[in-house]
Design a protein around this motif. Structure first.
Motif, PDB file in Angstrom:
ATOM      1  N   TYR A 160      68.593  22.359  34.549  1.00 54.47           N
ATOM      2  CA  TYR A 160      68.112  23.288  33.441  1.00 54.47           C
ATOM      3  C   TYR A 160      68.203  22.698  32.191  1.00 54.47           C
ATOM      4  CZ  TYR A 160      67.749  27.885  31.033  1.00 54.47           C
ATOM      5  OH  TYR A 160      67.273  28.746  30.147  1.00 54.47           O
ATOM      6  N   SER A 161      69.419  22.288  31.562  1.00 61.64           N
ATOM      7  CA  SER A 161      69.618  21.762  30.420  1.00 61.64           C
ATOM      8  C   SER A 161      70.046  20.407  30.546  1.00 61.64           C
ATOM      9  CB  SER A 161      70.783  22.447  29.561  1.00 61.64           C
ATOM     10  OG  SER A 161      71.343  21.884  28.428  1.00 61.64           O
ATOM     11  N   ILE A 162      69.540  19.448  29.236  1.00 57.31           N
ATOM     12  CA  ILE A 162      69.803  18.151  28.911  1.00 57.31           C
ATOM     13  C   ILE A 162      69.745  17.696  27.604  1.00 57.31           C
ATOM     14  CG2 ILE A 162      67.571  17.262  29.443  1.00 57.31           C
ATOM     15  CD1 ILE A 162      68.817  14.637  30.598  1.00 57.31           C
ATOM     16  N   GLU A 163      70.914  17.581  27.031  1.00 56.91           N
ATOM     17  CA  GLU A 163      71.221  17.408  25.688  1.00 56.91           C
ATOM     18  C   GLU A 163      72.064  16.150  25.288  1.00 56.91           C
ATOM     19  OE1 GLU A 163      72.478  20.422  23.468  1.00 56.91           O
ATOM     20  OE2 GLU A 163      71.046  21.965  23.858  1.00 56.91           O
ATOM     21  N   LEU A 164      71.817  15.670  24.116  1.00 57.24           N
ATOM     22  CA  LEU A 164      72.760  14.356  23.495  1.00 57.24           C
ATOM     23  C   LEU A 164      74.131  15.132  23.106  1.00 57.24           C
ATOM     24  CD1 LEU A 164      70.224  12.022  21.926  1.00 57.24           C
ATOM     25  CD2 LEU A 164      71.118  12.153  24.360  1.00 57.24           C
ATOM     26  N   CYS A 165      75.259  14.876  23.444  1.00 60.35           N
ATOM     27  CA  CYS A 165      76.324  15.610  22.934  1.00 60.35           C
ATOM     28  C   CYS A 165      77.390  14.772  23.410  1.00 60.35           C
ATOM     29  CB  CYS A 165      76.336  17.053  23.672  1.00 60.35           C
ATOM     30  SG  CYS A 165      77.823  17.850  22.913  1.00 60.35           S
ATOM     31  N   GLY A 166      78.564  14.641  22.296  1.00 61.19           N
ATOM     32  CA  GLY A 166      79.795  13.961  22.748  1.00 61.19           C
ATOM     33  C   GLY A 166      80.991  15.041  22.650  1.00 61.19           C
ATOM     34  N   GLY A 167      80.512  16.222  22.956  1.00 60.88           N
ATOM     35  CA  GLY A 167      81.582  17.358  23.052  1.00 60.88           C
ATOM     36  C   GLY A 167      82.187  17.452  24.408  1.00 60.88           C
ATOM     37  N   CYS A 168      83.241  18.466  24.689  1.00 64.59           N
ATOM     38  CA  CYS A 168      83.716  18.719  25.817  1.00 64.59           C
ATOM     39  C   CYS A 168      83.093  19.832  26.620  1.00 64.59           C
ATOM     40  CB  CYS A 168      85.125  19.210  25.790  1.00 64.59           C
ATOM     41  SG  CYS A 168      86.006  17.729  24.622  1.00 64.59           S
ATOM     42  N   HIS A 169      82.981  19.604  27.808  1.00 67.22           N
ATOM     43  CA  HIS A 169      82.147  20.627  28.778  1.00 67.22           C
ATOM     44  C   HIS A 169      83.025  21.220  29.945  1.00 67.22           C
ATOM     45  CE1 HIS A 169      78.437  21.036  25.998  1.00 67.22           C
ATOM     46  NE2 HIS A 169      78.916  19.839  26.062  1.00 67.22           N
ATOM     47  N   VAL A 170      82.521  22.210  30.627  1.00 71.14           N
ATOM     48  CA  VAL A 170      82.971  22.447  32.047  1.00 71.14           C
ATOM     49  C   VAL A 170      82.321  21.521  33.035  1.00 71.14           C
ATOM     50  CG1 VAL A 170      83.230  24.994  31.340  1.00 71.14           C
ATOM     51  CG2 VAL A 170      81.106  24.143  32.502  1.00 71.14           C
ATOM     52  N   ASN A 171      83.194  21.579  34.222  1.00 68.41           N
ATOM     53  CA  ASN A 171      82.583  20.612  35.342  1.00 68.41           C
ATOM     54  C   ASN A 171      81.250  21.088  36.133  1.00 68.41           C
ATOM     55  OD1 ASN A 171      84.339  18.531  34.812  1.00 68.41           O
ATOM     56  ND2 ASN A 171      85.777  19.682  35.736  1.00 68.41           N
ATOM     57  N   ASN A 172      81.399  22.596  36.012  1.00 68.14           N
ATOM     58  CA  ASN A 172      80.302  23.262  36.474  1.00 68.14           C
ATOM     59  C   ASN A 172      79.855  24.524  35.962  1.00 68.14           C
ATOM     60  OD1 ASN A 172      79.192  25.424  38.562  1.00 68.14           O
ATOM     61  ND2 ASN A 172      79.398  23.780  39.977  1.00 68.14           N
ATOM     62  N   THR A 173      78.562  25.021  35.655  1.00 72.19           N
ATOM     63  CA  THR A 173      78.367  26.139  35.096  1.00 72.19           C
ATOM     64  C   THR A 173      79.024  27.414  35.258  1.00 72.19           C
ATOM     65  OG1 THR A 173      76.302  26.627  36.208  1.00 72.19           O
ATOM     66  CG2 THR A 173      76.047  25.070  34.329  1.00 72.19           C
ATOM     67  N   ASN A 174      79.244  27.586  36.414  1.00 73.81           N
ATOM     68  CA  ASN A 174      80.007  28.811  37.055  1.00 73.81           C
ATOM     69  C   ASN A 174      81.629  28.967  36.433  1.00 73.81           C
ATOM     70  OD1 ASN A 174      81.407  30.317  39.787  1.00 73.81           O
ATOM     71  ND2 ASN A 174      79.522  31.038  38.703  1.00 73.81           N
ATOM     72  N   ASP A 175      81.903  27.714  35.859  1.00 72.03           N
ATOM     73  CA  ASP A 175      83.281  27.830  35.199  1.00 72.03           C
ATOM     74  C   ASP A 175      83.127  28.829  33.934  1.00 72.03           C
ATOM     75  OD1 ASP A 175      84.248  26.327  37.436  1.00 72.03           O
ATOM     76  OD2 ASP A 175      84.040  24.338  35.975  1.00 72.03           O
ATOM     77  N   ILE A 176      82.040  28.808  33.348  1.00 78.42           N
ATOM     78  CA  ILE A 176      81.805  29.838  32.190  1.00 78.42           C
ATOM     79  C   ILE A 176      82.255  31.095  32.636  1.00 78.42           C
ATOM     80  CG2 ILE A 176      80.327  30.424  30.209  1.00 78.42           C
ATOM     81  CD1 ILE A 176      78.565  27.597  30.964  1.00 78.42           C
ATOM     82  N   SER A 177      81.842  31.650  33.638  1.00 82.53           N
ATOM     83  CA  SER A 177      82.141  32.998  34.345  1.00 82.53           C
ATOM     84  C   SER A 177      81.069  33.860  33.832  1.00 82.53           C
ATOM     85  CB  SER A 177      83.574  33.233  33.810  1.00 82.53           C
ATOM     86  OG  SER A 177      83.688  34.525  34.251  1.00 82.53           O
ATOM     87  N   MET A 178      81.082  34.309  32.742  1.00 82.63           N
ATOM     88  CA  MET A 178      80.004  35.272  31.955  1.00 82.63           C
ATOM     89  C   MET A 178      79.805  34.945  30.608  1.00 82.63           C
ATOM     90  SD  MET A 178      81.150  39.388  31.845  1.00 82.63           S
ATOM     91  CE  MET A 178      79.858  40.479  31.391  1.00 82.63           C
ATOM     92  N   PHE A 179      78.723  35.454  30.211  1.00 82.94           N
ATOM     93  CA  PHE A 179      77.950  34.927  28.888  1.00 82.94           C
ATOM     94  C   PHE A 179      77.647  36.560  28.415  1.00 82.94           C
ATOM     95  CE2 PHE A 179      74.313  34.464  26.178  1.00 82.94           C
ATOM     96  CZ  PHE A 179      74.734  33.505  25.243  1.00 82.94           C
ATOM     97  N   LYS A 180      77.951  36.715  26.869  1.00 84.39           N
ATOM     98  CA  LYS A 180      77.793  38.025  26.506  1.00 84.39           C
ATOM     99  C   LYS A 180      77.354  37.679  25.077  1.00 84.39           C
ATOM    100  CE  LYS A 180      77.378  42.399  26.156  1.00 84.39           C
ATOM    101  NZ  LYS A 180      76.175  43.110  26.683  1.00 84.39           N
ATOM    102  N   ILE A 181      76.177  38.145  24.488  1.00 79.42           N
ATOM    103  CA  ILE A 181      75.753  38.039  23.020  1.00 79.42           C
ATOM    104  C   ILE A 181      76.324  39.184  22.388  1.00 79.42           C
ATOM    105  CG2 ILE A 181      73.900  38.285  21.686  1.00 79.42           C
ATOM    106  CD1 ILE A 181      72.175  36.803  23.643  1.00 79.42           C
ATOM    107  N   LEU A 182      77.030  38.985  21.148  1.00 78.43           N
ATOM    108  CA  LEU A 182      77.506  39.932  20.526  1.00 78.43           C
ATOM    109  C   LEU A 182      76.515  40.704  19.367  1.00 78.43           C
ATOM    110  CD1 LEU A 182      81.254  38.536  19.955  1.00 78.43           C
ATOM    111  CD2 LEU A 182      80.295  40.379  21.508  1.00 78.43           C
TER     112      LEU A 182
END
Length: 874
Positions: A659-681
């Motif tokens: 789905y997504s591929i980006e150049l990034c030096g930051g820290c991320h989860v190991n699996n997208t499911n670790d995000i759990s839930m996404f909610k726009i405020l």
């Protein structure tokens, strides 16, 4: 000499220096990276500054670039002459402690004479007056005679910017021939005529200037050269100026085609043609680097040059939108050398179209206002407040107003404009601090420039051991930090992520059997990680090793939010279009903020779809993989590069499933499911063409959803609903409320009839004019206006003055019939006098005017004063 095209010359230069062992780097963004001293990149060496001052290690000791640059000090002269331009490309070769003068001079001579084929007899050089070494190389190694080597002073041949690296220069000139000369006997290198044209500046960075003004020799001197590509092309192609160069002439000819003008026939037309040609090049390249129009900073530069070009299009008689077509010519002629122009073509053209549309909406009103101001002008200077109104109301930059007035032999009170501008800024941003412009060499850099780099181990582990290599407190290097003290600590190795790329730093602790310390923040200075440390107990000493532990929950929450921004970025492109690009982000453990290029409000339906797509990817349980590769390979894989980031030859890629591929030096989860839930405020506007989404993930998103659910249940309970038809019930209540308001309005109008009759009955006559003056409380301005209209419908030749207090607000209105106005009565002047008499203010038209009452206790006084004034007026 062969007449090479500009694109050929660029390629020849870069390939030549590659053959000499130089690493070819792509042009850096026009947006400076971590450099507050520059608004826009203005030279080839500017983006390489960290390598010259030792903040970062260069990818190779020999580097070559063709850097896109923008310089705006001469913007007012662009177009008026064929010499000036805002955009140019700078060819350069650089040595970081490798070769020096001998090789730099030899390479330059070889390229110009053997590769390009310039006539050796037409080349001249200048050197710094005390630089015997450079002069000897030109004379003994290259073979130039003394009469072709000119020694010039520090102003001409010594390069320095504040403190730090600096050194003498040697410039290479070409003799364009006697026809370009001034015929003075002293004509030669350094003359201000057009005969001897500088094409290349070789800077020998051999000193380090300190705060006391001493020039200390560098242990490893550097080479920094710069040659204007357009200027070189002008000479090689044997044309008079940069506007005649093939790639630029291609754009210029198109402008002539759409305007029906011929270049070189009418000087005024030529000025406009040159303005558009230069400014569209700058605009397209700025937009390709993510710069958007605004009223500040580099965004203002873009807005200013776009609008200046658009106005000159009108002067040429070009009808309708034309900038998009000109922009396409820039992309067409330069797209091969700068692929980002083609990749971001949709975004570039949309930005230019929107700005042109805005300009066309306001320009005619603005020009009419200028004509009116000029017609009423006493003297030759337009007031600063008037100029500011043109800027604030119609978007006219001061420079555009100045230019229009200059054409008519007039000028602007710039000091008055600046004062009005400052007053507005003080009101709107009273709490905002001015950004500090940093020097070439910051205080912290002085402490850590020569320290070894910090190795970051935080991708693999949240704990590690690191050795203290420097402690700084109160701008001094110390050996020990004691209990209760806070200082800056640099380790040779750390698991703590430093704030960068939009992700906020880690927090955590440092400890052993003798110390317990808290890591409060972490920043980066070059390749060093600077930890802000508070000693809770014990002491921390230099040259000792300590255990370091990152706060796990804080890091995990931050990772969730950071990974969600990648999924959000992709979802935005899918739902809104490929023109969407990241324009900034902020990620911490609580929430995420994502800024992106888009030109209109994101609808609720689009936000729902975006949120659904991100959560769908979370539920897909995609593995998140990280790997390093070359920048070229990453681009082939389709990796998205983020706005404002500077990338080396090797980059870190973050890939989330397919789905997504980006150049990034930051820290991320190991699996997208670790995000759990996404909610726009929320979704909002940040600036022209930039939108912002704020969102939450994980536990915060779950708690937010539960809170909203409980709120909904409370509403259902209050409405006594047992099922889910809450929307129907709300619609029912709204319709009922609307019906009641209609009934109330009808009742109020009926009641007003009695009010109208009552106040007319109390009218008095002054010299044949009926005066209906009354105080009717509980009405707002609109009610008073409606009441005065009803009085005028019933009474001829009448003046109405009404006062009302509604709650904590007071209002008054003056209204006059046509007969009264014809007899000379002016409501605007009348109500102003009344308002001033009670310490308020107001005004309006001769037939209708209104004012507020600051002190409602003076409402009765206003009515009495009005009765006194009306007798004087009539």
């Amino acid at each position: 000499m062969e007449k090479y095209s500009l694109n050929e010359l660029r390629k020849m230069f870069l390939e030549f220096y590659e053959s000499k062992g130089h690493l070819r780097l792509e042009s850096f963004s026009l947006v400076p990276h971590n450099d507050k001293s520059l608004l826009l990149i203005n030279s080839g060496m500017a983006p390489l500054k960290p390598y010259f001052i030792g903040e970062e290690v260069p990818p190779k000791k020999r580097v070559t670039t063709c850097q896109k640059c923008i310089r705006t000090p001469d913007i007012d002269n662009v177009g008026k002459t064929a010499r000036h331009g805002t955009f140019f490309e700078m060819l350069g070769n650089f040595s970081f402690g490798d070769y020096f003068k001998k090789e730099a001079i030899a390479f330059a001579w070889e390229f110009l004479t053997e590769k390009i084929g310039l006539d050796k007899d037409k080349l001249y050089v200048s050197v710094y007056e005390n630089d015997d070494e450079a002069a000897e190389i030109w004379k003994n190694d290259i073979g130039l005679t003394d009469n072709r080597i000119t020694r010039l002073g520090k102003e001409d041949n010594f390069w320095e910017i504040g403190l730090g690296p600096c050194g003498p220069c040697s410039e290479i000139y070409v003799d364009r021939g006697e026809e370009y000369g001034c015929d003075r006997p002293t004509c030669g290198v350094g003359c201000d005529c057009d005969r001897y044209m500088e094409v290349w500046n070789l800077v020998f960075t051999q000193f380090d200037k300190d705060k006391e003004g001493n020039y200390n020799k560098l242990e490893h001197p550097n080479i920094d050269t710069g040659m204007g590509l357009e200027r070189l092309a002008a000479y090689v192609q044997e044309v008079d100026n940069i506007f005649e160069v093939d790639t630029i002439r291609y754009i210029l000819d198109y402008i002539c085609e759409i305007s029906g003008k011929k270049y070189g026939v009418n000087e005024n037309d030529d000025v406009s043609i040159r303005v558009i040609t230069d400014h569209i090049r700058s605009s397209v390249f700025m937009a390709s680097d993510g710069i958007l129009t605004s009223n500040e900073g580099r965004g203002y530069v873009l807005k200013r040059i776009l609008r200046r070009a658009m106005r000159h299009g009108k002067l040429l008689g070009i009808e309708g939108h034309f900038m998009e077509g000109v922009a396409k010519k820039v992309i067409e002629i330069s797209g091969e050398a700068y692929p980002a122009l083609r990749e971001k073509e949709t975004t570039i053209l949309k930005l230019i179209n929107i700005e042109e549309e805005k300009f066309n909406e306001t320009v005619n009103q603005g020009l009419s206002m200028i004509d009116e101001l000029i017609a009423n002008l006493k003297g030759d200077t337009l007031g600063g407040l008037d100029a500011f109104k043109l800027y604030d109301t119609y978007g006219f930059p001061l420079e555009l107003t100045e230019e229009i007035l200059e054409e008519k032999g007039l000028k602007v009170d710039k000091n008055g404009f600046e004062k009005a501008m400052q007053e507005q800024k003080d009101k709107a941003r009273s709490a905002r601090n001015n950004k500090e412009i940093v020097s070439y060499k910051g205080d912290l850099t002085n402490f850590i420039a020569n320290l070894p780099s910090t190795e970051f181990s935080g991708y693999e582990s949240l704990s590690d051991k690191g050795k203290v290599i420097e402690i700084i407190k109160d701008n001094e290097a110390i050996d020990i930090l004691n209990e209760g003290e806070i200082g800056l600590v640099i380790f040779n190795r750390t698991p703590f992520y430093a704030t960068s790329g939009g992700q906020v730093h880690d927090i955590g602790k440092i400890e052993d059997d003798k110390v317990n310390a808290k890591v409060k923040s972490v920043t980066k200075s070059g390749d060093k990680f600077v930890h802000e440390v508070e000693i809770i107990s014990g002491s921390l000493e230099a040259d000792k090793e300590y255990s370091m532990t990152v706060d796990k929950q804080n890091r995990l929450n931050t990772e969730r939010n950071h990974s969600a921004t990648h999924l959000l970025h992709k979802a935005l492109k899918e739902v809104l279009g490929e023109h969407v690009n990241q324009a900034g982000s902020y990620v911490d453990s609580e929430r995420l903020r994502f800024d992106f290029s888009h030109f209109e409000k994101v609808t609720n339906e689009e936000l729902d779809e975006i949120e659904k797509r991100v959560n769908a990817e979370i539920l897909n349980k995609d593995e998140v993989n990280y790997f390093e590769t070359s920048i070229d390979e990453a681009r082939k894989l389709g990796a998205t590069a983020l706005f404002g980031e500077k990338y080396g030859s090797n980059v870190r890629v973050v890939k989330m499933g397919d789905y997504s591929i980006e150049l990034c030096g930051g820290c991320h989860v190991n699996n997208t499911n670790d995000i759990s839930m996404f909610k726009i405020l929320s979704e909002s506007s940040v600036a022209s063409g930039v939108r912002r989404i704020e969102a939450i993930t994980g536990k915060c998103a779950i708690e937010e959803s539960l809170e909203k659910y409980h709120e909904l249940q409370t509403i259902k309970d209050k409405l006594r609903l047992n099922n889910n038809n809450i929307i129907e019930k709300v619609d029912e209540l709204l319709n009922k409320n609307k019906s009641l308001l209609k009934e109330l309005e009808a009742f109020r109008k009926e009641a007003n009839k009695d009010v109208v009759s009552g106040i007319i009955d109390n009218a008095f006559d002054v010299n044949g004019t009926k005066c209906v003056f009354a105080k009717v409380d509980g009405l707002n301005v609109n009610d008073l206006r409606e009441l005065s209209d009803k009085v005028k419908d019933k009474v001829e030749n009448v003046i109405v003055f009404l006062v009302s207090v509604a709650g904590e607000k007071g209002f008054m209105i003056a209204s006059a019939s046509k007969e009264a106005v014809k007899d000379g009565f002016n409501c605007g002047k009348f109500i102003k006098d009344v308002a001033v008499s009670i310490g308020s203010g107001g005004g309006g038209r001769p037939d209708m005017a209104q004012a507020g009452i600051k002190d409602i206790s003076k409402a009765d006084m206003a009515l009495e004063n009005a009765k006194g004034f009306i007798k004087e007026r009539l």
